[in-house]
Design a protein around this motif. Sequence first.
Motif, PDB file in Angstrom:
ATOM      1  N   THR A 342     -23.273  43.905 -24.357  1.00  0.00           N
ATOM      2  CA  THR A 342     -23.243  45.334 -24.023  1.00  0.00           C
ATOM      3  C   THR A 342     -24.237  46.124 -24.866  1.00  0.00           C
ATOM      4  O   THR A 342     -24.984  46.947 -24.340  1.00  0.00           O
ATOM      5  N   SER A 346     -27.486  48.011 -23.456  1.00  0.00           N
ATOM      6  CA  SER A 346     -27.447  49.476 -23.528  1.00  0.00           C
ATOM      7  C   SER A 346     -28.661  50.037 -24.248  1.00  0.00           C
ATOM      8  O   SER A 346     -29.181  51.087 -23.890  1.00  0.00           O
TER       9      SER A 346
ATOM     10  N   LEU B  12     -17.909  51.449 -13.695  1.00  0.00           N
ATOM     11  CA  LEU B  12     -19.147  50.761 -13.295  1.00  0.00           C
ATOM     12  C   LEU B  12     -19.934  50.324 -14.517  1.00  0.00           C
ATOM     13  O   LEU B  12     -20.480  49.221 -14.559  1.00  0.00           O
ATOM     14  N   LEU B  15     -18.268  47.275 -15.997  1.00  0.00           N
ATOM     15  CA  LEU B  15     -18.561  46.086 -15.189  1.00  0.00           C
ATOM     16  C   LEU B  15     -20.005  45.614 -15.383  1.00  0.00           C
ATOM     17  O   LEU B  15     -20.309  44.427 -15.269  1.00  0.00           O
ATOM     18  N   SER B  16     -20.902  46.557 -15.626  1.00  0.00           N
ATOM     19  CA  SER B  16     -22.334  46.237 -15.775  1.00  0.00           C
ATOM     20  C   SER B  16     -22.704  45.917 -17.213  1.00  0.00           C
ATOM     21  O   SER B  16     -23.877  45.755 -17.528  1.00  0.00           O
ATOM     22  N   LYS B  17     -21.722  45.856 -18.089  1.00  0.00           N
ATOM     23  CA  LYS B  17     -21.966  45.636 -19.522  1.00  0.00           C
ATOM     24  C   LYS B  17     -22.969  46.658 -20.065  1.00  0.00           C
ATOM     25  O   LYS B  17     -23.994  46.325 -20.662  1.00  0.00           O
ATOM     26  N   LEU B  18     -22.662  47.921 -19.827  1.00  0.00           N
ATOM     27  CA  LEU B  18     -23.471  49.014 -20.361  1.00  0.00           C
ATOM     28  C   LEU B  18     -22.538  49.995 -21.058  1.00  0.00           C
ATOM     29  O   LEU B  18     -21.415  50.222 -20.601  1.00  0.00           O
ATOM     30  N   GLU B  19     -23.032  50.556 -22.152  1.00  0.00           N
ATOM     31  CA  GLU B  19     -22.273  51.564 -22.880  1.00  0.00           C
ATOM     32  C   GLU B  19     -22.968  52.890 -22.663  1.00  0.00           C
ATOM     33  O   GLU B  19     -24.184  52.960 -22.818  1.00  0.00           O
TER      34      GLU B  19
END
Lengths: 475, 96
Positions: A342, A346, B12, B15-19
Amino acid sequence: MSTWKPITQIVQDVQSGTVSAVSLVEKSLAEIEAKADYRSIIAVTKERAFERAAQIDAQVAAGQSTGRLAGVPFIAKDNFLVFGADTTAASNILKGFDAPYQSTAIERLEAEGAICVAKANLDAFAHGSSTENSDFMTTLNPHDKTRVPGGSSGGSAAAVALELAPFALGTDTGGSIRQPASFSGVVGYKPTYGLVSRSGVVAMASSTDVIGPMTRTVEDAALVLDCMAGKDILDGTTIERAAEAYSQLGQQDLTGVKIGVIKEYFGEGLDSEVKTVIDQAIEKIKHAGATVEEVSLPSLKLALACYYIIVPAEISSNLSRYDGQRYGYFTDDADDLDHSYTQSRSIGFGDEAKRRIMIGTYVLSSGYYDAYYQKAQLVRTKLINEFKDAFNKYDVLLGPTAPTTAFKLGEHSSDPLEMYLTDIMTVAVNLAGVPAISLPAGLSDGLPVGVQLIANQSNDHQLLSIARSIEGVLV
Amino acid sequence: MAHLSRDDVLKLARLSKLELTEEQLEKYTKEIDAIVAYVELLQAVDVSDLEPTNQVTGLVNVTRTDEVKEYASQIELLKNLPDSENDQIKVKRMIG
């Protein structure tokens, strides 16, 4: 006077020993340095380029055979895996990525003696229409530095317009070769889907991604295509090439050629001055003997919506490989694997990549799949059927490449949907997998306007032949 | 009518592995909602009797001979690893 001769003449000069490959590389690198303020180039592959040039010169001196692109310098969009410089796709997440192998397209061009001298800027991961989404820099339009060169292959288009090298490579997922070709005043060729191997090119949307040449003339584009086209065991979606060589173009004359002018591309949203230039081009084409009629493909008005479901869906899948573990940006701060994924993603991905990944995740998610993704695949079939019907009557379809000339830097960058709408005339071709070309048609207020020609699937040879004839009457 | 809420976009992102930062979350909710509203255009289209298009080449079961080919060396393939030990990919702990 033009910096570079037509490619076939450059090759003759190299093969006859009149000009050395080393001097061509020197010349290209000097042009790149002199025009660095346009920011079209991310990196040069200087050392490797000189090594290859010296080899080619030695082959010529020894009387050995060289290829059909012997000594010709070129510039690859930075989403091609190439030796001699990092492959970044203009993204922070791939900064520093040193390709372990080269893309098939590059290998095939090198086998014919071409020399890659530099990597061109793009919208990161080819997501965009202006190069403003590049994580590194924005390229400036060669005709007006306050405007964008188009995108996503904006660096390649600007490089050809600035004559940094005789040709460049681009990729086209929804117009990324043709739209910057139109904005920068060069020829941009999008082949039939599958005609050029995608192996070793950073994937965007695998069902529409294609690779193609950006050049000053149709003849140059046809020669470069001819050197890259055909099946590749490293890409299972590649198709057989045509029996005839793409570089041996057919008829010079437009008599009897049937052209359908796409009604939907002349409606609301088309800049009136762009329309004037295209109308004048059509008059010249008629005058040269072609039969020109209006044709309607009603589903074209659905193409952009269809595209912005299918393409983000494929992007979300293709970009899942960037997890920071095997290559690419990695943050050491996370205390477990999941956070490492993540955090790396990110920080590593830019705004547009994140936006598209999330849209794609949404349209593919349980409960929405049928309403969006499946529906878009059905509409795609409807669109393809309309193209097939049109090609029963016409050899090629014609329209503008883009609704406007190059827009101002920053003009659409605050609203993603507004930016997406700049692709409205190019995306349908990708959904249908058919070949298309953007040719310089003239100027509007000093800015280039491109005319787009579209042919039926696998009719690349015919399209290039007709395009060359049209190029002749437009000049 | 809004199609996506702030919570939907948060899901979303997960699920998308975004912070996402608060600011990004707000921005993306608005933008993605506008894009989804635009693609709604397709809902009214009649697609009865049509089959979906997943690919355009018409190719089926592409195969090749199973033979060993020279490829990049192990060193070449491992040179981009962010972290490694004994030529193995080193990752953060997986189990707590």
